[in-house]
Design an enzyme around this catalytic site. Structure first.
Site, mmCIF file in Angstrom:
data_model
loop_
_atom_site.group_PDB
_atom_site.id
_atom_site.type_symbol
_atom_site.label_atom_id
_atom_site.label_comp_id
_atom_site.label_asym_id
_atom_site.label_seq_id
_atom_site.Cartn_x
_atom_site.Cartn_y
_atom_site.Cartn_z
ATOM 1 C CG HIS A 165 -1.760 1.176 1.432
ATOM 2 N ND1 HIS A 165 -3.127 1.164 1.224
ATOM 3 C CD2 HIS A 165 -1.463 2.440 1.836
ATOM 4 C CE1 HIS A 165 -3.615 2.366 1.482
ATOM 5 N NE2 HIS A 165 -2.634 3.166 1.862
ATOM 6 C CD GLU A 166 1.833 3.497 3.744
ATOM 7 O OE1 GLU A 166 2.012 4.579 3.165
ATOM 8 O OE2 GLU A 166 0.825 3.264 4.435
ATOM 9 C CG HIS A 169 0.184 6.139 -0.941
ATOM 10 N ND1 HIS A 169 -0.991 6.634 -1.460
ATOM 11 C CD2 HIS A 169 -0.145 5.579 0.255
ATOM 12 C CE1 HIS A 169 -1.989 6.409 -0.608
ATOM 13 N NE2 HIS A 169 -1.505 5.772 0.435
ATOM 14 C CE1 TYR A 180 -4.039 9.903 0.287
ATOM 15 C CE2 TYR A 180 -3.818 11.340 2.190
ATOM 16 C CZ TYR A 180 -3.905 10.078 1.640
ATOM 17 O OH TYR A 180 -3.852 8.972 2.475
ATOM 18 C CD GLU A 189 -5.252 5.904 1.449
ATOM 19 O OE1 GLU A 189 -5.339 4.747 1.887
ATOM 20 O OE2 GLU A 189 -4.208 6.556 1.471
ATOM 21 C CG ASP A 262 -9.398 9.908 6.279
ATOM 22 O OD1 ASP A 262 -8.156 9.930 6.175
ATOM 23 O OD2 ASP A 262 -10.121 9.012 5.797
ATOM 24 C CG HIS A 267 -7.401 6.428 5.024
ATOM 25 N ND1 HIS A 267 -6.953 7.721 5.168
ATOM 26 C CD2 HIS A 267 -6.313 5.684 4.690
ATOM 27 C CE1 HIS A 267 -5.643 7.761 4.956
ATOM 28 N NE2 HIS A 267 -5.226 6.548 4.652
#
Lengths: 350, 100
Positions: A165-166, A169, A180, A189, A262, A267
């Site tokens: 996931h990271e 990005h 974002y 996301e 958020d 998310h």
């Protein structure tokens, strides 16, 4: 500088033994004390240096450097393992190293993409960030992983899908660069969740109908009533816990959440495109990274998206990518269209 | 005194938490004056965002700007700290405000 009555060699043994016996609090405490030993710092810095430009070889293999923030919030930290070196014995370091390699392998083998930028960019990660830090993030240049608090979260490197996931990005930053916030942020996301779970499926050799479709499985401690951070197949069902509350992800556009928190619920609302991907992947069947995953990657890199693309725009890009891959009358293309409609999104036209 | 709510949202887990505390008006004004000005959007992803609310004013501070001064405020708001009204709220229910 704090003085410790326990000598460094004993602290190192405590770290190793506590990690072996699953005593993370003890390991953390010992690791912190060890990190504050100046002699140890000096020795480690002499032994392991970050990559220099002349170290770069073939761009088709990863160049990983894992650094240790030593419980501070300063990055990059002290380099502790780089490409080709043997396992360090520190689970967070070695999980990060293996996870970066698994993510590199998916993008390289499935999509012919060399690293984050497509040009062999070195992969850098920092572990042991902060004290009992309950998060992992991408800072625009590197992945950063906390150790968790041991009560709700385990260390964040424990989940391969979170590592994928990271790193994704970074791929999004170098391609569509989706803003974002709001729907484009939720797409950003979602793409990280999609390729995060595909890294796991690719590593395990799983077909779509065998996969858990969970993001962050194993991250919660046993004290939490939950399986993972998110469920792509059934958004809103990943956890239901007295402390954390209920998983707030919507599974349909009718339940899209408007919020100031958020970054506009990036998310939370990612559950909608997440479910569309899982539905399409299971309907098409087989290895998801080869079929629908390749279509999502083609949409991400098609050049059709703009930073503020919304769900319908992205859905349209995936349908066009499916047409190019399978043909405009193919059942696989129809599966992609049906998946988007099932979550309440009509794919947009170019 | 003025009632202040600190809400932390975001993070890879997407979990929100809130804390409350009471501040003197002068301290609140001082905090407002040190709020970072708008800058280029950060390239960080999955980091926390802090929103600090008092009456009709809201300060939004990304984690990358969450310095020791702000950390001190949060420490005072955490449960168990003496001399402050501290309540650790459950996460907000974001489904309470769906689109029409």
């Amino acid at each position: 500088m704090r003085c410790s009555i326990v000598p460094p060699y004993l602290l190192a043994r405590i770290v190793a033994a506590a990690e072996e016996r699953a005593m993370p609090a003890a390991a953390r405490a010992a690791r912190r004390a060890l990190a504050e030993t100046p002699m140890v710092h000096a020795a480690r810095r002499r032994e392991i240096l970050p990559f220099a430009a002349e170290d770069f070889g073939s761009p088709r293999s990863p160049r990983r450097t894992i650094s240790d923030a030593e419980s501070t919030e300063t990055v990059p930290g002290v380099p502790v393992r780089r490409e080709g070196e043997t396992a360090s014995g520190d689970p967070a370091v070695d999980e990060a190293y293996e996870g970066l390699g698994a993510t590199f392998a998916l993008f390289d083998e499935a999509y012919d993409r060399s690293s984050i930028d497509g040009r062999g960019l070195p992969l850098d990660a920092t572990v042991h960030y902060g004290e009992e830090y309950d998060n992992a993030f991408w800072n625009g240049e590197r992945m950063v992983f906390g150790d968790g608090d041991g009560e709700v979260f385990r260390r964040f490197t424990i989940s391969l899908s979170v590592i994928g996931h990271e790193l994704t990005h970074g791929v999004t930053q170098h391609t569509a660069n989706l803003a974002y916030s709001g729907q484009s942020g939720a797409l950003n996301e979602s793409l990280s969740d999609v390729f995060g779970v595909l890294v796991e499926q690719h590593r395990r050799g799983q077909n779509a109908d065998e996969a858990s479709w969970l993001v962050g499985e194993g991250l919660f401690t046993e004290a939490v009533h939950g399986r993972a951070l998110r469920s792509m197949a059934a958004p809103g069902t990943a956890y239901d816990d007295p402390l954390l509350g209920q998983d707030p992800q919507p599974a349909h556009m009718d339940q899209y959440v408007q919020t100031d928190e958020d970054d506009g619920g990036v998310h939370i609302n990612s559950g909608i495109p997440n479910r569309a991907f899982a539905l399409a992947a299971v309907a098409v069947g087989g290895r998801a990274w080869e079929g629908v995953g390749a279509v999502w990657y083609a949409a991400l890199t098609s050049g059709e998206l703009v930073p503020d693309s919304d769900f319908a725009s992205f859905a349209g890009a995936t349908v066009r990518a499916a047409s190019r891959r399978w043909g405009s009358a193919a059942v696989e293309r129809e599966a992609v269209v049906d998946a988007w409609r099932t979550v309440g999104i009509e794919p947009g036209r170019a | 005194m003025i009632s202040v709510t600190i809400t932390r949202s975001g993070g890879v887990a997407g979990l929100s938490r809130s804390w409350h505390l009471l501040l003197e008006h002068e301290e609140w004004r001082r905090l407002c004056s040190r709020t970072p000005m708008d800058e280029e959007p950060p390239r960080d992803r999955d980091r926390y965002t802090y929103r600090i609310r008092a009456r009709d004013e809201v300060l939004v501070i990304p984690e990358s700007r969450w310095d020791d001064g702000w950390r001190g405020l949060l420490e005072r708001a955490r449960p168990g700290e003496p001399g402050e009204e501290a309540v650790d709220d459950p996460p907000e229910d974001p489904t309470a405000a769906p689109l029409p």
